[in-house]
Design a protein around this motif. Sequence first.
Motif, PDB file in Angstrom:
ATOM      1  N   VAL A 100       0.849  -1.210   0.000  1.00  0.00           N
ATOM      2  CA  VAL A 100       0.000   0.000   0.000  1.00  0.00           C
ATOM      3  C   VAL A 100       0.880   1.255   0.000  1.00  0.00           C
ATOM      4  O   VAL A 100       0.661   2.174  -0.788  1.00  0.00           O
ATOM      5  N   SER A 101       1.869   1.304   0.889  1.00  0.00           N
ATOM      6  CA  SER A 101       2.740   2.483   0.937  1.00  0.00           C
ATOM      7  C   SER A 101       3.579   2.588  -0.325  1.00  0.00           C
ATOM      8  O   SER A 101       3.858   3.698  -0.796  1.00  0.00           O
ATOM      9  N   ALA A 102       3.979   1.463  -0.903  1.00  0.00           N
ATOM     10  CA  ALA A 102       4.770   1.490  -2.143  1.00  0.00           C
ATOM     11  C   ALA A 102       3.954   2.078  -3.288  1.00  0.00           C
ATOM     12  O   ALA A 102       4.476   2.844  -4.120  1.00  0.00           O
ATOM     13  N   LYS A 103       2.677   1.749  -3.338  1.00  0.00           N
ATOM     14  CA  LYS A 103       1.815   2.314  -4.387  1.00  0.00           C
ATOM     15  C   LYS A 103       1.665   3.821  -4.226  1.00  0.00           C
ATOM     16  O   LYS A 103       1.614   4.563  -5.214  1.00  0.00           O
ATOM     17  N   LYS A 104       1.615   4.280  -2.955  1.00  0.00           N
ATOM     18  CA  LYS A 104       1.539   5.716  -2.707  1.00  0.00           C
ATOM     19  C   LYS A 104       2.798   6.418  -3.196  1.00  0.00           C
ATOM     20  O   LYS A 104       2.738   7.524  -3.743  1.00  0.00           O
ATOM     21  N   VAL A 105       3.954   5.780  -2.986  1.00  0.00           N
ATOM     22  CA  VAL A 105       5.220   6.354  -3.455  1.00  0.00           C
ATOM     23  C   VAL A 105       5.204   6.495  -4.971  1.00  0.00           C
ATOM     24  O   VAL A 105       5.529   7.557  -5.524  1.00  0.00           O
ATOM     25  N   VAL A 106       4.823   5.437  -5.664  1.00  0.00           N
ATOM     26  CA  VAL A 106       4.811   5.464  -7.133  1.00  0.00           C
ATOM     27  C   VAL A 106       3.817   6.491  -7.647  1.00  0.00           C
ATOM     28  O   VAL A 106       4.088   7.215  -8.617  1.00  0.00           O
ATOM     29  N   LYS A 107       2.646   6.584  -7.005  1.00  0.00           N
ATOM     30  CA  LYS A 107       1.654   7.590  -7.424  1.00  0.00           C
ATOM     31  C   LYS A 107       2.186   9.000  -7.219  1.00  0.00           C
ATOM     32  O   LYS A 107       1.995   9.880  -8.069  1.00  0.00           O
ATOM     33  N   SER A 108       2.840   9.244  -6.090  1.00  0.00           N
ATOM     34  CA  SER A 108       3.390  10.574  -5.815  1.00  0.00           C
ATOM     35  C   SER A 108       4.443  10.953  -6.847  1.00  0.00           C
ATOM     36  O   SER A 108       4.511  12.101  -7.293  1.00  0.00           O
ATOM     37  N   ILE A 109       5.262   9.988  -7.239  1.00  0.00           N
ATOM     38  CA  ILE A 109       6.271  10.238  -8.278  1.00  0.00           C
ATOM     39  C   ILE A 109       5.578  10.569  -9.592  1.00  0.00           C
ATOM     40  O   ILE A 109       5.960  11.510 -10.298  1.00  0.00           O
ATOM     41  N   SER A 110       4.545   9.820  -9.920  1.00  0.00           N
ATOM     42  CA  SER A 110       3.806  10.072 -11.166  1.00  0.00           C
ATOM     43  C   SER A 110       3.129  11.444 -11.150  1.00  0.00           C
ATOM     44  O   SER A 110       3.143  12.172 -12.140  1.00  0.00           O
ATOM     45  N   ASP A 111       2.563  11.820 -10.000  1.00  0.00           N
ATOM     46  CA  ASP A 111       1.895  13.121  -9.880  1.00  0.00           C
ATOM     47  C   ASP A 111       2.862  14.280 -10.101  1.00  0.00           C
ATOM     48  O   ASP A 111       2.457  15.357 -10.542  1.00  0.00           O
ATOM     49  N   SER A 112       4.138  14.066  -9.810  1.00  0.00           N
ATOM     50  CA  SER A 112       5.113  15.149  -9.945  1.00  0.00           C
ATOM     51  C   SER A 112       5.330  15.565 -11.396  1.00  0.00           C
ATOM     52  O   SER A 112       5.928  16.610 -11.666  1.00  0.00           O
ATOM     53  N   LYS A 113       4.834  14.772 -12.329  1.00  0.00           N
ATOM     54  CA  LYS A 113       4.977  15.128 -13.745  1.00  0.00           C
ATOM     55  C   LYS A 113       4.214  16.407 -14.087  1.00  0.00           C
ATOM     56  O   LYS A 113       4.459  17.021 -15.131  1.00  0.00           O
ATOM     57  N   GLU A 114       3.303  16.805 -13.203  1.00  0.00           N
ATOM     58  CA  GLU A 114       2.522  18.021 -13.432  1.00  0.00           C
ATOM     59  C   GLU A 114       3.181  19.264 -12.838  1.00  0.00           C
ATOM     60  O   GLU A 114       2.673  20.373 -12.996  1.00  0.00           O
TER      61      GLU A 114
END
Length: 711
Positions: free
Chosen positions: A495-509
């Motif tokens: 669960v926490s790993a998915k949050k990390v990956v999502k946060s990295i992806s969100d930074s593209k904005e």
Amino acid sequence: MTETERILQLRRELHEHNHRYYVLNQPTISDQDFDFLLRELQDLEAKHPELYDENSPTQRVGNDINQQFTQVEHRYPMLSLANTYSREEVQAWYEQVSKGLEGQEFEVCCEMKYDGLSISLTYENGRLVRAVTRGDGVRGDDVTQNVRTIRCIPLQLSEELSAEKMPGGYPENFEIRGEILLPWESFRRLNAEREEAGERLFANPRNAASGTLKSQNSRVVAERGLDAYLYYLLGEELPSDGHYENLMQCARWGFKMSEGMRKCRTLQEVMDCIAYWDEERKNLPVATDGVVLKVNSLRQQQHLGYTAKSPRWAIAYKFKAERVSTPLLEVTYQVGRTGAITPVANMAPVWLAGTTVKRATLNNEDFIRSFDLHIGDYVYVEKGGEIIPKIVGVETSRRSADAEPVKFATHCPECGAELVRYEGEAAHYCPNDAGCPPQIKGRIEHFIARKAMNIMTLGPETVDDYYNRGLIHNIADLYELTPQQITSGNDNRLVSAKKVVKSISDSKEVPFERVVFALGIRFVGETTARLLARHFKDMDTLASASLEELLEVDGVGEVIAESVIRYFHDETNIEILNRLREYGLQMRLSEEQTAGQKETFAGMSVVISGVFTHHSRDEYKAIIERHGGKNVGSISGKTSFVLAGENMGPSKLQKAERLGVKIVSEDEFLAMISDDNSVAEMTENTTKENEVTQSSTANFAAAPQELNLFD
């Protein structure tokens, strides 16, 4: 008695026992009895979730929920107070106060100057509703959940002590400020635990307190044993004209106040108080670095007013740093994010101002040469601000005849690359940007920071872990991480790993100008990155810019320009940039930013001060830059105008008036953006006498309670 009534009764009792134990140091029940009551309350609250109360004593233990701190603007700016180390200046201040009060008798409140983290606590109807750090003085981080775990801070004041029910009771709404500290005992215990676990030690209690309060896990905060002292009451309905008397009322309400606070009626009493605490402070359980002196009467404070920089009615006397002598054993070298090499003195351990000191920075090669340091020298060590150890002298009479002079490193201690020293720079640098581990990890930490790519699910320890496991070798590798790689098959962390990956992806904005800053180009800070982004508008144009083109950017000199050119001529950096482009990061200004750029404020320097209604300070900074203006931090004769919100700092207001700098309100500014004529007219009048309307003056006038006199 119903279970609901029992819950309310237990909460009242436990709040009272917390106060007696942590504030008064006068417990009336045993720890075991307290634990029995707390367990009973926990069980009852579990049966009645509808009665949940965030200020219940059961919430003191914190939780494991990962927090994201939000920025909150202070109702009253949290300003600082000028310091002095001279008793002669204290006497001069006292005489100036007497002169300013035209012979009136006055009292001075003397109180300890604690060395911790400033905090602002807001109470409504006796309940703690918000806790905010000092931040930049205008806005800070909302750390309410963490502060609720500090047991000496009351969560709920007794209803019987309210102003409605007793004279001098607490008002419906008020703010109280103070200092969050980690006591010496807790500090030593915490570092012993970290050393046993092989973790990096905290340098001093202040850093430990700051790091703890900013923890994303409030359970960690609860376990570390933070303390707090309150020393400043703000509000519209204060109990008394006396600052000291107000704080005594706060103590009656349940707050833990500054130790040793004393009201003095003569200069000699003030000096005696300073002399007493200069020695006695060494026996205090927390770090202190001075005594704050304030005219006690709020009415007299108003009468005395302010100079351009500070209130006339207050001054902080700082204790002179304690000095010890100890032998220099060796000099080692650390590598920073930008490759800067910092020499570190390793000394025989010595007790200094409450802690054992065995390391001190030597800054750079010039610093070492200025002391003609030799291995084995007995060096004099002080603590700057009672916290940071620094070498201030050498006892050459004790130098051995065969002592070897300290020779600055010629090669990087981490990767072996030959060091370079750029013209005009005091520091040496490791040029191996792509292959030096501390630089690589440091650049990744910089890249994920809040003001850069804002990947807040990662931190230095996580970056170190990913790097050591071979998951990342540069900033571009972050965008290839998968939850499965992060967890290594441990589904409990999925669960926490998915949050990390999502946060990295969100930074593209994240906008282009912050991407430029996130790259970590040497000497390119946040402001310079923004100027470069707005000047060149896209990464390709920036990357191909010549030295002459870079020097055309306001604020960019040869050192920065050459560093930018070196960065974009490095093949490894180009490869990383190409990968970032493929992953979808912003490589140009948005169409909205480009279309919105105007020259309304071209050539103008603007200072922003106060609290605003329609936009945040950062948004106004962006608007000014988008209209061709330049944001500056301090007022001078070259300032074009001040954009002023409510509660503008009194020193800035007075300086603007003295220099004839125009004050522009928020609504006036918003009207100006679409009215170039008003801007032209204002430019012609920047050197004329400043005219402030009566309503603006009312907004900006500083009441006595608008200053936080502690840093």
